[in-house]
Design an enzyme around this catalytic site. Sequence first.
Site, mmCIF file in Angstrom:
data_model
loop_
_atom_site.group_PDB
_atom_site.id
_atom_site.type_symbol
_atom_site.label_atom_id
_atom_site.label_comp_id
_atom_site.label_asym_id
_atom_site.label_seq_id
_atom_site.Cartn_x
_atom_site.Cartn_y
_atom_site.Cartn_z
ATOM 1 N N LYS A 216 8.493 11.017 0.136
ATOM 2 C CA LYS A 216 7.920 10.256 1.254
ATOM 3 C C LYS A 216 9.017 9.509 2.009
ATOM 4 O O LYS A 216 9.121 9.603 3.233
ATOM 5 C CB LYS A 216 6.885 9.240 0.736
ATOM 6 C CG LYS A 216 6.286 8.407 1.853
ATOM 7 C CD LYS A 216 5.474 7.211 1.351
ATOM 8 C CE LYS A 216 6.339 6.024 1.069
ATOM 9 N NZ LYS A 216 5.639 4.741 1.020
ATOM 10 N N THR B 119 6.340 0.558 2.178
ATOM 11 C CA THR B 119 7.344 1.366 2.883
ATOM 12 C C THR B 119 6.595 2.322 3.806
ATOM 13 O O THR B 119 5.870 3.197 3.325
ATOM 14 C CB THR B 119 8.195 2.174 1.884
ATOM 15 O OG1 THR B 119 8.769 1.276 0.942
ATOM 16 C CG2 THR B 119 9.307 2.917 2.608
ATOM 17 N N LEU C 233 0.831 -1.202 0.000
ATOM 18 C CA LEU C 233 0.000 0.000 0.000
ATOM 19 C C LEU C 233 0.867 1.254 0.000
ATOM 20 O O LEU C 233 2.056 1.194 0.338
ATOM 21 C CB LEU C 233 -0.906 -0.032 1.242
ATOM 22 C CG LEU C 233 -1.867 -1.232 1.252
ATOM 23 C CD1 LEU C 233 -2.416 -1.499 2.649
ATOM 24 C CD2 LEU C 233 -3.007 -0.987 0.260
ATOM 25 N N PRO C 234 0.276 2.413 -0.345
ATOM 26 C CA PRO C 234 1.111 3.614 -0.527
ATOM 27 C C PRO C 234 1.904 4.029 0.713
ATOM 28 O O PRO C 234 3.104 4.286 0.612
ATOM 29 C CB PRO C 234 0.082 4.697 -0.904
ATOM 30 C CG PRO C 234 -1.054 3.949 -1.512
ATOM 31 C CD PRO C 234 -1.119 2.643 -0.774
ATOM 32 N N LYS D 281 14.953 -0.506 5.333
ATOM 33 C CA LYS D 281 14.453 0.124 4.101
ATOM 34 C C LYS D 281 14.621 1.644 4.161
ATOM 35 O O LYS D 281 15.070 2.279 3.207
ATOM 36 C CB LYS D 281 12.977 -0.260 3.928
ATOM 37 C CG LYS D 281 12.252 0.436 2.815
ATOM 38 C CD LYS D 281 12.721 0.011 1.449
ATOM 39 C CE LYS D 281 11.980 0.792 0.361
ATOM 40 N NZ LYS D 281 12.613 0.622 -0.939
HETATM 41 P P1 NAD Z 1 0.888 2.594 -6.031
HETATM 42 O O1 NAD Z 1 0.354 3.908 -5.574
HETATM 43 O O2 NAD Z 1 1.157 2.372 -7.477
HETATM 44 O O3 NAD Z 1 -0.111 1.405 -5.547
HETATM 45 C C1 NAD Z 1 -0.765 1.381 -4.319
HETATM 46 C C2 NAD Z 1 -2.102 0.653 -4.500
HETATM 47 O O4 NAD Z 1 -2.754 0.553 -3.222
HETATM 48 C C3 NAD Z 1 -3.071 1.402 -5.425
HETATM 49 O O5 NAD Z 1 -3.520 0.524 -6.434
HETATM 50 C C4 NAD Z 1 -4.217 1.824 -4.491
HETATM 51 O O6 NAD Z 1 -5.490 1.856 -5.132
HETATM 52 C C5 NAD Z 1 -4.146 0.743 -3.435
HETATM 53 N N1 NAD Z 1 -4.783 1.122 -2.164
HETATM 54 C C6 NAD Z 1 -4.662 2.277 -1.472
HETATM 55 N N2 NAD Z 1 -5.378 2.211 -0.335
HETATM 56 C C7 NAD Z 1 -5.979 0.987 -0.319
HETATM 57 C C8 NAD Z 1 -6.855 0.332 0.596
HETATM 58 N N3 NAD Z 1 -7.258 0.934 1.712
HETATM 59 N N4 NAD Z 1 -7.283 -0.912 0.285
HETATM 60 C C9 NAD Z 1 -6.862 -1.525 -0.861
HETATM 61 N N5 NAD Z 1 -6.044 -0.958 -1.757
HETATM 62 C C10 NAD Z 1 -5.604 0.289 -1.479
HETATM 63 O O7 NAD Z 1 2.219 2.354 -5.177
HETATM 64 P P2 NAD Z 1 3.458 1.389 -5.539
HETATM 65 O O8 NAD Z 1 4.449 2.130 -6.373
HETATM 66 O O9 NAD Z 1 2.925 0.064 -5.987
HETATM 67 O O10 NAD Z 1 4.133 1.263 -4.091
HETATM 68 C C11 NAD Z 1 3.549 0.496 -3.058
HETATM 69 C C12 NAD Z 1 4.461 0.546 -1.851
HETATM 70 O O11 NAD Z 1 5.739 0.024 -2.201
HETATM 71 C C13 NAD Z 1 4.715 1.970 -1.322
HETATM 72 O O12 NAD Z 1 4.769 1.933 0.081
HETATM 73 C C14 NAD Z 1 6.079 2.309 -1.917
HETATM 74 O O13 NAD Z 1 6.796 3.272 -1.131
HETATM 75 C C15 NAD Z 1 6.757 0.966 -1.903
HETATM 76 N N6 NAD Z 1 7.821 0.817 -2.913
HETATM 77 C C16 NAD Z 1 7.636 1.307 -4.159
HETATM 78 C C17 NAD Z 1 8.643 1.161 -5.109
HETATM 79 C C18 NAD Z 1 8.475 1.697 -6.519
HETATM 80 O O14 NAD Z 1 9.469 1.739 -7.262
HETATM 81 N N7 NAD Z 1 7.268 2.078 -6.943
HETATM 82 C C19 NAD Z 1 9.838 0.497 -4.765
HETATM 83 C C20 NAD Z 1 9.968 -0.054 -3.484
HETATM 84 C C21 NAD Z 1 8.944 0.126 -2.560
#
Ligand code: NAD
Length: 303
Positions: free
Chosen positions: A243, A93, A65-66, A168
């Site tokens: 973030k 994260t 999740l975000p 992390k």
């Molecule tokens: P994203 O915003 O693309 O995806 C998050 C998903 O969570 C969305 O589809 C959203 O609709 C869903 N969501 C939000 N609230 C929700 C809820 N209450 N119930 C169900 N679904 C819900 O984010 P991402 O890039 O996939 O990143 C996810 C996590 O991974 C974050 O914490 C980010 O910091 C971490 N991360 C991201 C990356 C990257 O390169 N994108 C790398 C490492 C770690």
Amino acid sequence: MTRYAFIGLGNMGLPMVKNLLGADHQVQVFDLDAGSVEAASRLGATGSKTLSEAVMGTDAVITMLPAGPHVRSVYQQLFELVDDKTLLLDCSTVDIDTSLWCHEESRKLGLRFVDAPVSGGISGAEQATLAFMIGGQAEHVEQARTYVEPMAGKTFAAGGPTTGTAAKIANNLMVHINLLANSEGSQLAARLGLDPKVFHDIVSASSGRSWAQQVWYPVPNILETSASNRNFDAVFRADLSYKDLGLALDAAEQHSLHMPATELVHTQMADLRAEGYGHKDCTLIAKYVDPDGNLEGYTPEPA
Ligand code: NAD
């Protein structure tokens, strides 16, 4: 075969689900965004309309999740829906306090929880080469390592509760400070008349070498992986950098630590966001080296 629930099907979650399915596991998915659930269903996952439907009868629940508030909101519900037969893994994260809250609430309810954030970005998620850093009780961490294996290049037992999250956060401030070094070094070298490719080759064999320099180098036509080849469209969004650096600064403040380099790169990410570039790649901070904001490989987009 393992029965997983996967919650959060964004940039990271969807390819991670694909890899679980590719390893012949059953995956029940939920996201607030119905389109993402449909996309996962097309890959072979079982789409759910509610969180409770998604987690029913599963061995492991993975959340991606975000940020902290989303994780707390989902776990508040999860705590009412699962029992100790299901291992809970948060791969998002988040801040240390959110991670600690998940651990403590789980312990009070007799549930098994690990913090299991990842490094490797979207390409790592697609290629199943993510590094998982897992924190929690030793036996739960070992169980979690098995569950994340189809998505992982490497798994690490980081230590007790919240240590995966701590690793992390500390790792991400390091890559961003390295990015700042690459931003300044690359622009100075160009201004001093060096050929960009020759300079990059020199650094690759010298003490300036780093992961950011090998993967994120903010100069076009040197690395295939660099966002600078594509007008800085995001590989890693400035919003996420902002973030993650904020999480590091909050943790530093709680422990009375002085981290001026982290503050500096956090300020540059804030500046990108203020200009409306939060969706662009974090390496676009290289434009701040030139007082006029000019940067090789970058054409400003109309507002
Ligand atoms: P994203 O915003 O693309 O995806 C998050 C998903 O969570 C969305 O589809 C959203 O609709 C869903 N969501 C939000 N609230 C929700 C809820 N209450 N119930 C169900 N679904 C819900 O984010 P991402 O890039 O996939 O990143 C996810 C996590 O991974 C974050 O914490 C980010 O910091 C971490 N991360 C991201 C990356 C990257 O390169 N994108 C790398 C490492 C770690």
